[in-house]
Design an enzyme around this catalytic site. Sequence first.
Site, short mmCIF file in Angstrom:
data_model
loop_
_atom_site.label_atom_id
_atom_site.label_comp_id
_atom_site.label_asym_id
_atom_site.label_seq_id
_atom_site.Cartn_x
_atom_site.Cartn_y
_atom_site.Cartn_z
CG HIS A 67 17.34 1.60 2.14
ND1 HIS A 67 16.12 2.19 1.90
CD2 HIS A 67 17.06 0.37 2.66
CE1 HIS A 67 15.15 1.36 2.27
NE2 HIS A 67 15.70 0.25 2.72
CD GLU A 70 18.17 -3.18 0.37
OE1 GLU A 70 18.67 -2.55 1.31
OE2 GLU A 70 17.08 -3.76 0.44
CG HIS A 71 13.91 -0.68 -1.73
ND1 HIS A 71 12.57 -0.78 -1.47
CD2 HIS A 71 14.54 -0.86 -0.55
CE1 HIS A 71 12.38 -1.01 -0.17
NE2 HIS A 71 13.57 -1.06 0.41
CD GLU A 143 12.65 -0.38 4.30
OE1 GLU A 143 12.58 -0.02 3.11
OE2 GLU A 143 13.57 -1.09 4.74
#
Lengths: 424, 427
Positions: A67, A70-71, A143
């Site tokens: 993840h 991904e950022h 998040e």
Amino acid sequence: MQIIENTKVKEKLYIDKLENGLTVMIIPKKGIRKKYAIWGTHYGSNNSKFMASGEKEITIVPDGVAHFLEHKMFEQEGGTNSLDVLSALGVNANAYTTNDHTAYLFESTENFEPAFDELANYIQHPYFTDENVEKEKGIIGQEIMMYDDEPNWVVYINAVKAMYSKNPVRLDIAGTIESISKIDKDILYKCYNTFYNPSNMVLVLCGDFEPEKTIEYVKQKQVNKEKVGKIDRIYEEEPEEINQKEIIKKMEVSIPSFIIGYKDKVVTNDIVKRHIAVEIILNLIIGKSSNLYKELYNSGLMLQEAELAYEFTDNYAYIMIGGQSKKPKEVQEYLNKEIENMKKSGLNEEDFKRIKRMIYGDYVKEFNEVGDISRMFLADYFKGINSFDYIEEIEKIDIEYVMSVFKEVFNEDKQVISIVEPLN
Amino acid sequence: MQEKIIEIKKGIKLHLIKNDKFKTNLISVFITRPLNREEVTKNALIPAVLRRGTENLKTQEDINKQLENMYGSNFNCGIEKTGDNHVIKFYLESLNDNFISDTESLVQNSINTLFDIVFNPLLIENKFNTEYIDGEKNNLKQIIDAKIDNKNLYSLIRCTEEMYKDKPYSLYKYGYSEDLEKIDAKNLYEYYTKVINESKIDIFISGDLDSNQIENIVRENMNIKKLNDREGKFIVNIQDSENINNDKVNEVEEKMDVTQGKLVIGLNINNVRKDDKNTMFRVILYNTILGDSANSKLFQNVREKAHLAYTTRSTYIRPKNIIFVRAGIEIDNYQKALDIIKEQLEDMKNGNFTDDEINNAKNYLYSSINSIEEEQDTEITYYFGQELSQAFYSPEEYKKNIELVNKEQIINIANNISINTIYFLKK
């Protein structure tokens, strides 16, 4: 290029494997203005432990790296950010990470080519620095905290935790604030080089494309990388048994939410058929026309139709029945009684036919929108499924097979319940 | 794509949208009334009761079985607040006849089924079924209580309430628990009759369809034939900041058991002439540059530079001519985040944004306008929005108007914006 046609939904799939190993799928849609591109890697939050091809040692990375990557993929040399570039072109760009894959996408009504160039460029050229990695920790931290406040998320993740004791599916996809604090640029490069090789990736395009032309265009945008062999994805052995019967968490909510889960075993054959069977069974047990739902609704035990899901990859598989109720435990009792009765009495032929008809309609509807179509083909591909298979298999499935899956899967020793309930 | 509007009766419009892009047809019925405190709870209860049974399909189970047999047609209903109107919404989505092997027409069946649910409810001794009423009252009570469950939404609702104290727009769309006690099967049916006889009704049908055939099916439907002409009163959605005392910023803090703080700032847009339709396009651009895309000032400064938030954005509420700025932040970072947001508002006032930023925002907007016809429900929402604002632009005209906006006009909007309310939900 291979062409697969489905006459029922009246769509065609063009599929090709490029020299560098990238699989490309194109679903042309004449007369549709929106063009959708999604580029994914078969690498998700479950892959924190692996042996890269050609290596002899196992690599273990902190939870949440897929993840985090991904950022960070949007970040480009010289301080530009590809998300900004794509937005400036007027395209809607995004990315997401699941347990088994990560995907980068955009949808456009104009500027498809410059947007695709940008997508192809940033996916094939990572740029991580100590500084840009550090800054992301604050954003991802927010998040993670956002999800902690969402009862739906909490009830879901606790249900998975109740089912699984070892498999990383039980962990937050984004990791924890503690685990991401250990991520640095070397870890990101290591995972990128292992999993973002074209041979581990798929590109899906859906919209008004001419497949032959489009594939040539896509080829020009490829960076040639040395093909990698098999990547060993390592999972701790997960026992067949559930981890714990129930998890109850208190939060500031007005009414309890619950998920009843069944841990299923991982199968390698007939996965589509099994998936359809589970969908049919769930609808027969507690779908909107079922006796059980009527009873629960009329007695005020459920406010609306239950949410039904079957999730699986090659390393986990589970069923979820979710909803809100003042008394989740009573819902569970009703459910278990109903399942016992249905096992004894067998499945009703007329109900079975009706539910099959409904599910056929649902599958056709999946082919309405270019984004839904693209994401479906991508996610199914990583599971080894061609999405058209559902349309074909639903016609063939019979009641005996469904009954056998019902008896095999819906057993109380594999059942868990997760509840989020009000503070007082 | 084109929309054809046919007046079926006075106050009842049929909107036909022919579009061959989809495998489905989407049919909807919207019933619109001005928002007010006395009616809001009853309006919310009506769709919930109607979906329980009709004279032909007496129970929810009967309705659901019928829908499943119609290749899994999806029925949906709900209640929305649009400006100062309350809209009761019903939808039915079903496969286009091209994708089924049956000989009978699914589209005709779908239209008739939806009208049956909306206009032909199950009655017992000339009133609603008491059992259904009691069940749905309990259900609605729980929905009303559940307002606190989604903290992001809750903080937005609370900020709205603060901005519109004692005004219709402050009303919660699901109504109020204390109103439920007075409602029974008899008086709700009486109220329902009034609603069906008096209210503005808009029927939208979208799909790959023959307009004449569909118009015929609608006109010949027994439930439609029963309806009379009506005034169909509603509040035209114009740019009306009728709010709210603006001498001093209203600062509100509230405590709940949350991990993350939720900041919502309500902005007023002042000095707008009601008849000036151009303002809307200017505000749309202002809002896009401020906080509606990844290139926006909020995203770049609050998230990318200061790393204070994962989500931060601004939303323009056109019917009320206000903007909400939102951010999910660490509770201790409240002042820091607020300062940065205020800086962005100042930057907009001082014209500290480039031509590139304007062009990026325009591209972003063109793209969303182009996408309108790519989804059936979006398309219907677009045309219904125009119906309620009585301002009709084709997507192309809409784009043209966006194109015409210049920097000076955006700066002018910025200088007419003031903070009305700052709401913070924290632990």
